[in-house]
Design a protein around this motif. Structure first.
Motif, PDB file in Angstrom:
ATOM      1  N   GLN A  40       0.826  -1.202   0.000  1.00  0.00           N
ATOM      2  CA  GLN A  40       0.000   0.000   0.000  1.00  0.00           C
ATOM      3  C   GLN A  40       0.863   1.257   0.000  1.00  0.00           C
ATOM      4  O   GLN A  40       0.628   2.190  -0.781  1.00  0.00           O
ATOM      5  CB  GLN A  40      -0.935   0.003   1.207  1.00  0.00           C
ATOM      6  CG  GLN A  40      -1.884   1.201   1.233  1.00  0.00           C
ATOM      7  CD  GLN A  40      -2.911   1.110   2.352  1.00  0.00           C
ATOM      8  OE1 GLN A  40      -3.240   0.021   2.825  1.00  0.00           O
ATOM      9  NE2 GLN A  40      -3.413   2.255   2.797  1.00  0.00           N
ATOM     10  N   HIS A  41       1.879   1.298   0.867  1.00  0.00           N
ATOM     11  CA  HIS A  41       2.796   2.428   0.879  1.00  0.00           C
ATOM     12  C   HIS A  41       3.562   2.526  -0.436  1.00  0.00           C
ATOM     13  O   HIS A  41       3.829   3.631  -0.935  1.00  0.00           O
ATOM     14  CB  HIS A  41       3.781   2.308   2.046  1.00  0.00           C
ATOM     15  CG  HIS A  41       3.235   2.790   3.349  1.00  0.00           C
ATOM     16  ND1 HIS A  41       2.964   1.945   4.394  1.00  0.00           N
ATOM     17  CD2 HIS A  41       2.904   4.032   3.773  1.00  0.00           C
ATOM     18  CE1 HIS A  41       2.498   2.645   5.416  1.00  0.00           C
ATOM     19  NE2 HIS A  41       2.444   3.911   5.059  1.00  0.00           N
ATOM     20  N   TYR A  49       1.424   4.153  -3.073  1.00  0.00           N
ATOM     21  CA  TYR A  49       1.322   5.593  -2.816  1.00  0.00           C
ATOM     22  C   TYR A  49       2.594   6.308  -3.271  1.00  0.00           C
ATOM     23  O   TYR A  49       2.543   7.319  -3.978  1.00  0.00           O
ATOM     24  CB  TYR A  49       1.089   5.804  -1.326  1.00  0.00           C
ATOM     25  CG  TYR A  49       0.728   7.219  -0.928  1.00  0.00           C
ATOM     26  CD1 TYR A  49      -0.606   7.628  -0.913  1.00  0.00           C
ATOM     27  CD2 TYR A  49       1.701   8.142  -0.552  1.00  0.00           C
ATOM     28  CE1 TYR A  49      -0.953   8.921  -0.528  1.00  0.00           C
ATOM     29  CE2 TYR A  49       1.369   9.431  -0.176  1.00  0.00           C
ATOM     30  CZ  TYR A  49       0.035   9.813  -0.168  1.00  0.00           C
ATOM     31  OH  TYR A  49      -0.304  11.094   0.202  1.00  0.00           O
ATOM     32  N   LYS A  50       3.728   5.757  -2.874  1.00  0.00           N
ATOM     33  CA  LYS A  50       5.015   6.379  -3.208  1.00  0.00           C
ATOM     34  C   LYS A  50       5.261   6.353  -4.713  1.00  0.00           C
ATOM     35  O   LYS A  50       5.744   7.341  -5.288  1.00  0.00           O
ATOM     36  CB  LYS A  50       6.144   5.652  -2.469  1.00  0.00           C
ATOM     37  CG  LYS A  50       7.513   6.282  -2.655  1.00  0.00           C
ATOM     38  CD  LYS A  50       8.539   5.612  -1.746  1.00  0.00           C
ATOM     39  CE  LYS A  50       9.894   6.287  -1.861  1.00  0.00           C
ATOM     40  NZ  LYS A  50      10.886   5.715  -0.917  1.00  0.00           N
ATOM     41  N   MET A  86       3.300   9.156  -6.211  1.00  0.00           N
ATOM     42  CA  MET A  86       3.742  10.482  -5.795  1.00  0.00           C
ATOM     43  C   MET A  86       5.045  10.918  -6.459  1.00  0.00           C
ATOM     44  O   MET A  86       5.218  12.103  -6.784  1.00  0.00           O
ATOM     45  CB  MET A  86       3.910  10.529  -4.272  1.00  0.00           C
ATOM     46  CG  MET A  86       2.608  10.713  -3.513  1.00  0.00           C
ATOM     47  SD  MET A  86       1.847  12.332  -3.861  1.00  0.00           S
ATOM     48  CE  MET A  86       0.392  12.228  -2.810  1.00  0.00           C
ATOM     49  N   GLY A 129      -3.033   2.216  -2.246  1.00  0.00           N
ATOM     50  CA  GLY A 129      -2.077   3.308  -2.065  1.00  0.00           C
ATOM     51  C   GLY A 129      -1.974   4.186  -3.293  1.00  0.00           C
ATOM     52  O   GLY A 129      -1.944   5.421  -3.198  1.00  0.00           O
ATOM     53  N   ALA A 150      -4.997   6.402  -3.608  1.00  0.00           N
ATOM     54  CA  ALA A 150      -5.023   7.444  -2.572  1.00  0.00           C
ATOM     55  C   ALA A 150      -4.173   8.633  -3.004  1.00  0.00           C
ATOM     56  O   ALA A 150      -4.560   9.800  -2.821  1.00  0.00           O
ATOM     57  CB  ALA A 150      -4.524   6.889  -1.239  1.00  0.00           C
ATOM     58  N   ALA A 151      -3.002   8.349  -3.583  1.00  0.00           N
ATOM     59  CA  ALA A 151      -2.126   9.422  -4.071  1.00  0.00           C
ATOM     60  C   ALA A 151      -2.768  10.160  -5.234  1.00  0.00           C
ATOM     61  O   ALA A 151      -2.735  11.399  -5.296  1.00  0.00           O
ATOM     62  CB  ALA A 151      -0.774   8.839  -4.484  1.00  0.00           C
ATOM     63  N   LYS A 167      -5.640  12.384  -4.099  1.00  0.00           N
ATOM     64  CA  LYS A 167      -5.191  13.591  -3.399  1.00  0.00           C
ATOM     65  C   LYS A 167      -4.968  14.741  -4.363  1.00  0.00           C
ATOM     66  O   LYS A 167      -5.259  15.895  -4.043  1.00  0.00           O
ATOM     67  CB  LYS A 167      -3.908  13.299  -2.612  1.00  0.00           C
ATOM     68  CG  LYS A 167      -3.389  14.501  -1.844  1.00  0.00           C
ATOM     69  CD  LYS A 167      -2.285  14.138  -0.878  1.00  0.00           C
ATOM     70  CE  LYS A 167      -1.868  15.365  -0.073  1.00  0.00           C
ATOM     71  NZ  LYS A 167      -0.863  15.033   0.961  1.00  0.00           N
ATOM     72  N   LYS A 171       6.292   7.253   3.013  1.00  0.00           N
ATOM     73  CA  LYS A 171       5.076   7.921   2.536  1.00  0.00           C
ATOM     74  C   LYS A 171       5.448   9.265   1.904  1.00  0.00           C
ATOM     75  O   LYS A 171       5.210  10.332   2.451  1.00  0.00           O
ATOM     76  CB  LYS A 171       4.071   8.113   3.676  1.00  0.00           C
ATOM     77  CG  LYS A 171       2.665   8.493   3.199  1.00  0.00           C
ATOM     78  CD  LYS A 171       1.675   8.489   4.359  1.00  0.00           C
ATOM     79  CE  LYS A 171       0.263   8.832   3.873  1.00  0.00           C
ATOM     80  NZ  LYS A 171       0.137  10.230   3.462  1.00  0.00           N
ATOM     81  N   GLU A 231       5.542  12.557  -0.225  1.00  0.00           N
ATOM     82  CA  GLU A 231       4.523  13.540  -0.570  1.00  0.00           C
ATOM     83  C   GLU A 231       5.055  14.495  -1.639  1.00  0.00           C
ATOM     84  O   GLU A 231       6.116  15.091  -1.475  1.00  0.00           O
ATOM     85  CB  GLU A 231       4.093  14.342   0.657  1.00  0.00           C
ATOM     86  CG  GLU A 231       3.416  13.536   1.744  1.00  0.00           C
ATOM     87  CD  GLU A 231       2.033  13.022   1.354  1.00  0.00           C
ATOM     88  OE1 GLU A 231       1.509  13.455   0.309  1.00  0.00           O
ATOM     89  OE2 GLU A 231       1.480  12.192   2.098  1.00  0.00           O
TER      90      GLU A 231
END
Length: 361
Positions: A65-66, A69-70, A73, A110, A113-114, A117, A223, A225
């Motif tokens: 999941q992380h 996201y990464k 991003m 993940g 989610a990114a 955002k 994580k 950003e």
């Protein structure tokens, strides 16, 4: 569930069945041979990153999941670094048999989610098999007006050099994770040696990594950003950077890219480098020079940019942006001024993915 049970298209359907486009430029997304995009009044920005297991990430200490996201991003960050707005993304994965459908669903949790955002639409990609681990290739598409795009080659003499956020924390987070991983493997090897010596069962005790007081470092490493908030603040302040990059391979390397392409020199002040308290404590604990970590660590994904000297007061009013130096004539070289006013040549010592050592990552 094994991925083979539902096949490539079954997996794609499962991961993308409820994805709805948010951008007017997305005319058609997942479900055909190509996505259809429409940009009538702006320039199109395209960036691609490939992440390889064992080189860019270690599944020993990052969850899928992380990782999802990464992965999103770091691509979104490239669009912001051009002063653009990210709009669409394609995602390609090479998977070995050890991954289940549920594993890849977590990756997409993940990833989405990114994207959510920053309002990015997932519009396609590819999946295939892998014999060597997980490979991730992501392309992000964005837009910007021609006059708004910021390149690396625009820095001018007397421009101010600025960075967002703080530096070195992601690298310290990586060092922390690698240290605890090493401790765990030492425990495993000790249990195996005991088994070999007396024939007892291999009993590996429960392992609790020592992360107390280091949560910020872990967050910065695991994580990531993208700093779209800084882009928005610059726009609101009426500031258009003359050059810009995101800091993926280390401040020193990125600054040298700007200087080389702009044909300028620079003067950076050690006392102005923004460093979080946890970063400094961790560097001391590991007997590492914290300035070296801030300059060369990489994976901060903060924004490095230059602005005209006339924007000095405006920059000082923007929260989470720090002035660290200025641009000089090329003949003056690339200088780091230490806290005791000594001058050293600044060198690009950030992470190089094609080097033999990869010491700074």
């Amino acid at each position: 569930m094994e991925i083979a049970n539902i096949g490539e298209f079954g997996l794609i359907d499962r991961l993308t069945q409820d994805i709805k486009p948010n951008n007017q430029s997305t005319k058609y997304g997942v479900g055909d041979d190509c996505a259809v995009l429409h940009y009538p009044d702006s320039e199109v920005l395209v960036t691609t990153d490939m992440l390889m297991e064992g080189v860019h990430f270690d599944l020993t200490y990052i969850t899928l999941q992380h990782l999802g996201y990464k992965s999103a991003m770091v691509n979104i960050s490239d669009i912001f670094a051009m002063n653009g707005t990210p709009r669409q993304m394609t995602v390609s994965l090479a998977l070995s048999k050890r991954f289940t459908v549920e594993d890849i669903e977590q990756f997409y949790v993940g990833l989405r989610a990114a994207c959510d955002k920053w309002g990015v639409d997932i519009v396609g990609g590819d999946t295939t098999s892998s014999y060597t681990g997980l490979a991730i290739s992501i392309t992000c598409i964005g837009e910007a007006r021609k006059e708004d795009i910021v390149y690396r080659h625009g820095a001018k003499e007397t421009d101010l050099v600025c960075v967002s956020g703080d530096l070195g924390a992601a690298y310290m987070g990586l060092q922390l994770l690698e240290r605890e991983k090493s401790v765990y493997y030492q425990m495993v090897e000790e249990a195996k040696r005991k088994h070999a010596a007396d024939g007892s069962s291999v009993n590996i005790p429960d392992f609790q990594p020592d992360f107390a007081g280091k949560e910020y470092l872990l967050q910065r490493q695991l994580k990531t950003e993208a700093r779209g908030d800084i882009i928005q603040k610059l726009r609101e302040a009426g500031i258009r950077p003359t050059s810009m990059m995101d800091i993926s391979d280390g401040l020193s390397s990125e600054l040298m890219h700007i200087c080389k392409q702009s044909q300028v020199g620079c003067r950076i002040f050690e006392k102005q480098l923004p460093i979080d308290y946890q970063t400094a404590v961790m560097a001391e604990e590991l007997n590492m020079n914290v300035t070296t970590c801030a300059l060369n660590g990489g994976e901060d994904y903060e924004l490095l940019f230059t602005v005209p000297i006339g924007d000095h007061e405006k920059i000082q009013q923007i929260e989470d942006v720090k002035l660290i130096g200025h641009i000089t004539n090329k003949s003056l070289g690339h200088v780091l001024v230490t806290r005791d006013n000594q001058e050293f040549e600044l060198k690009a010592q950030g992470w190089n993915p094609l080097s033999n050592g990869n010491d700074a990552k």
